[in-house]
Design a protein around this motif. Structure first.
Motif, PDB file in Angstrom:
ATOM      1  N   VAL A   1      13.846   8.972   7.189  1.00 41.62           N
ATOM      2  CA  VAL A   1      13.381   7.623   6.859  1.00 41.62           C
ATOM      3  C   VAL A   1      13.198   6.874   8.175  1.00 41.62           C
ATOM      4  CG1 VAL A   1      13.810   5.505   5.576  1.00 41.62           C
ATOM      5  CG2 VAL A   1      14.556   7.705   4.639  1.00 41.62           C
ATOM      6  N   GLY A   2      11.981   6.924   8.679  1.00 42.69           N
ATOM      7  CA  GLY A   2      11.624   6.277   9.938  1.00 42.69           C
ATOM      8  C   GLY A   2      10.521   5.273   9.701  1.00 42.69           C
ATOM      9  N   LEU A   3      10.758   4.060  10.137  1.00 39.14           N
ATOM     10  CA  LEU A   3       9.795   2.979   9.936  1.00 39.14           C
ATOM     11  C   LEU A   3       9.057   2.673  11.229  1.00 39.14           C
ATOM     12  CD1 LEU A   3      12.109   0.425   8.063  1.00 39.14           C
ATOM     13  CD2 LEU A   3      10.716   2.244   7.066  1.00 39.14           C
ATOM     14  N   LEU A   4       7.783   2.374  11.099  1.00 39.80           N
ATOM     15  CA  LEU A   4       7.027   1.765  12.187  1.00 39.80           C
ATOM     16  C   LEU A   4       7.135   0.263  11.942  1.00 39.80           C
ATOM     17  CD1 LEU A   4       4.964   1.452  14.498  1.00 39.80           C
ATOM     18  CD2 LEU A   4       3.174   1.749  12.766  1.00 39.80           C
ATOM     19  N   MET A   5       7.769  -0.467  12.859  1.00 37.14           N
ATOM     20  CA  MET A   5       7.974  -1.908  12.721  1.00 37.14           C
ATOM     21  C   MET A   5       6.949  -2.648  13.579  1.00 37.14           C
ATOM     22  SD  MET A   5      10.810  -2.016  10.806  1.00 37.14           S
ATOM     23  CE  MET A   5      11.604  -3.586  10.993  1.00 37.14           C
ATOM     24  N   VAL A   6       6.204  -3.548  12.963  1.00 38.85           N
ATOM     25  CA  VAL A   6       5.250  -4.406  13.654  1.00 38.85           C
ATOM     26  C   VAL A   6       5.501  -5.801  13.108  1.00 38.85           C
ATOM     27  CG1 VAL A   6       2.826  -4.897  14.129  1.00 38.85           C
ATOM     28  CG2 VAL A   6       3.560  -2.530  13.737  1.00 38.85           C
TER      29      VAL A   6
ATOM     30  N   ALA B   1       0.849  -1.192   0.000  1.00 42.91           N
ATOM     31  CA  ALA B   1       0.000   0.000   0.000  1.00 42.91           C
ATOM     32  C   ALA B   1       0.881   1.237   0.000  1.00 42.91           C
ATOM     33  CB  ALA B   1      -0.915   0.012   1.225  1.00 42.91           C
ATOM     34  N   GLU B   2       0.286   2.332  -0.484  1.00 41.51           N
ATOM     35  CA  GLU B   2       0.970   3.620  -0.434  1.00 41.51           C
ATOM     36  C   GLU B   2      -0.057   4.730  -0.555  1.00 41.51           C
ATOM     37  OE1 GLU B   2       2.343   4.395  -4.974  1.00 41.51           O
ATOM     38  OE2 GLU B   2       3.599   3.040  -3.815  1.00 41.51           O
ATOM     39  N   ALA B   3       0.334   5.904  -0.097  1.00 44.20           N
ATOM     40  CA  ALA B   3      -0.518   7.084  -0.207  1.00 44.20           C
ATOM     41  C   ALA B   3      -0.298   7.735  -1.572  1.00 44.20           C
ATOM     42  CB  ALA B   3      -0.182   8.066   0.909  1.00 44.20           C
TER      43      ALA B   3
ATOM     44  N   SER C   1       6.778   5.973   8.185  1.00 48.90           N
ATOM     45  CA  SER C   1       5.853   6.767   9.000  1.00 48.90           C
ATOM     46  C   SER C   1       6.365   8.150   9.367  1.00 48.90           C
ATOM     47  CB  SER C   1       5.513   5.992  10.281  1.00 48.90           C
ATOM     48  OG  SER C   1       6.698   5.709  10.997  1.00 48.90           O
ATOM     49  N   SER C   2       7.463   8.572   8.749  1.00 49.72           N
ATOM     50  CA  SER C   2       8.008   9.892   9.076  1.00 49.72           C
ATOM     51  C   SER C   2       8.074  10.758   7.823  1.00 49.72           C
ATOM     52  CB  SER C   2       9.404   9.758   9.681  1.00 49.72           C
ATOM     53  OG  SER C   2       9.960  11.038   9.931  1.00 49.72           O
ATOM     54  N   GLN C   3       7.670  12.010   7.960  1.00 54.57           N
ATOM     55  CA  GLN C   3       7.768  12.960   6.844  1.00 54.57           C
ATOM     56  C   GLN C   3       9.126  13.645   6.807  1.00 54.57           C
ATOM     57  OE1 GLN C   3       4.498  15.715   6.943  1.00 54.57           O
ATOM     58  NE2 GLN C   3       2.977  14.107   6.646  1.00 54.57           N
TER      59      GLN C   3
ATOM     60  N   ASN D   1       5.168   8.618  -3.616  1.00 59.26           N
ATOM     61  CA  ASN D   1       6.232   8.675  -4.626  1.00 59.26           C
ATOM     62  C   ASN D   1       6.874  10.054  -4.751  1.00 59.26           C
ATOM     63  OD1 ASN D   1       6.074   5.939  -5.251  1.00 59.26           O
ATOM     64  ND2 ASN D   1       4.426   6.280  -6.716  1.00 59.26           N
ATOM     65  N   SER D   2       6.205  11.099  -4.293  1.00 60.67           N
ATOM     66  CA  SER D   2       6.798  12.441  -4.331  1.00 60.67           C
ATOM     67  C   SER D   2       7.434  12.819  -2.987  1.00 60.67           C
ATOM     68  CB  SER D   2       5.743  13.476  -4.733  1.00 60.67           C
ATOM     69  OG  SER D   2       4.713  13.527  -3.769  1.00 60.67           O
ATOM     70  N   SER D   3       7.333  11.939  -2.006  1.00 63.42           N
ATOM     71  CA  SER D   3       7.905  12.208  -0.689  1.00 63.42           C
ATOM     72  C   SER D   3       9.375  11.797  -0.662  1.00 63.42           C
ATOM     73  CB  SER D   3       7.142  11.406   0.375  1.00 63.42           C
ATOM     74  OG  SER D   3       7.829  11.421   1.609  1.00 63.42           O
ATOM     75  N   ALA D   4      10.223  12.651  -0.110  1.00 62.45           N
ATOM     76  CA  ALA D   4      11.656  12.346   0.000  1.00 62.45           C
ATOM     77  C   ALA D   4      11.917  11.174   0.943  1.00 62.45           C
ATOM     78  CB  ALA D   4      12.412  13.581   0.482  1.00 62.45           C
ATOM     79  N   THR D   5      10.969  10.895   1.837  1.00 68.13           N
ATOM     80  CA  THR D   5      11.160   9.830   2.824  1.00 68.13           C
ATOM     81  C   THR D   5      10.322   8.581   2.540  1.00 68.13           C
ATOM     82  OG1 THR D   5       9.406  10.647   4.271  1.00 68.13           O
ATOM     83  CG2 THR D   5      11.626  11.551   4.618  1.00 68.13           C
TER      84      THR D   5
END
Length: 191
Positions: free
Chosen positions: A115-120, A67-69, A110-112, A73-77
């Motif tokens: 590059v921060g990931l939410l890991m589950v 999935a993606e918002a 999950s970060s604007q 694709n235009s987000s640097a992160t």
């Protein structure tokens, strides 16, 4: 008047006693237990060390964007992307080293701002005495930090009632393919 008060006291006494007897025989939603009642012995601290292989390229990726918002694709992160994983966990950094389990779950960008990931995810162990046991991980993974720390929030099998933390350190990252090998040290309290 005294007789009437005596009857009221007797009535309330019977009412209170019947409530106690009913409560003693009723089913309850929750109750306290001693760990020994579940066969739990002394709590111990274990250290696990393994390598996590996040393979996003090739014919058989182990990490797939699901999935993606609209703006991802235009987000640097890469903000808004969600990736499903079934990554191998191995004894050594080489993909050919002995597999000890799988990391199964999701990570989301999950970060604007970085590059921060939410890991589950669950570490599902398939080797040795931990075969069939799992650890559940939840936390933030700041990918470009030297060492990242995520919480161990539970487990199953030999890791019932687990709590602790996982430290992740990137071992190698192929900038062309995005494939990454991460060195994990996990410290976990369990019974």
């Amino acid at each position: 008047m005294a007789v009437r008060i005596a009857k009221l006291v007797a009535f309330f006494s019977l009412l209170c006693m019947s409530t106690v007897f009913v409560a003693a025989n009723s089913h309850t939603f929750a109750r306290s237990l001693l760990p020994q009642e579940l066969g739990l012995k002394k709590e111990k601290l274990s250290h696990l060390h393994f390598y996590f292989h996040d393979i996003v390229s090739g014919r058989n990726p182990t990490a797939v964007r699901v999935a993606e918002a609209k703006m991802t694709n235009s987000s640097a992160t890469g903000f808004g992307a969600v990736v499903m994983i079934d990554d191998p966990l191995t004894e050594g950094p080489e993909m050919s080293s002995k597999e000890v389990g799988r990391a199964q779950g999701i990570y989301a960008l999950s970060s604007q701002n970085d590059v921060g990931l939410l890991m589950v995810q669950n570490y599902v162990f398939t080797e040795g005495k931990y075969n069939g046991s799992t650890l559940s991980v939840l936390g933030r993974n700041a990918v470009f930090s030297g060492v990242r720390e995520m919480s161990i929030v539970g487990g199953s099998g030999l890791f019932r009632f687990a709590r602790g933390y996982a430290q992740a350190k990137t071992h190698t990252m192929d900038r062309k393919t995005g494939d990454t090998v991460v060195n994990y040290n996990v410290y976990v309290f369990h019974y």
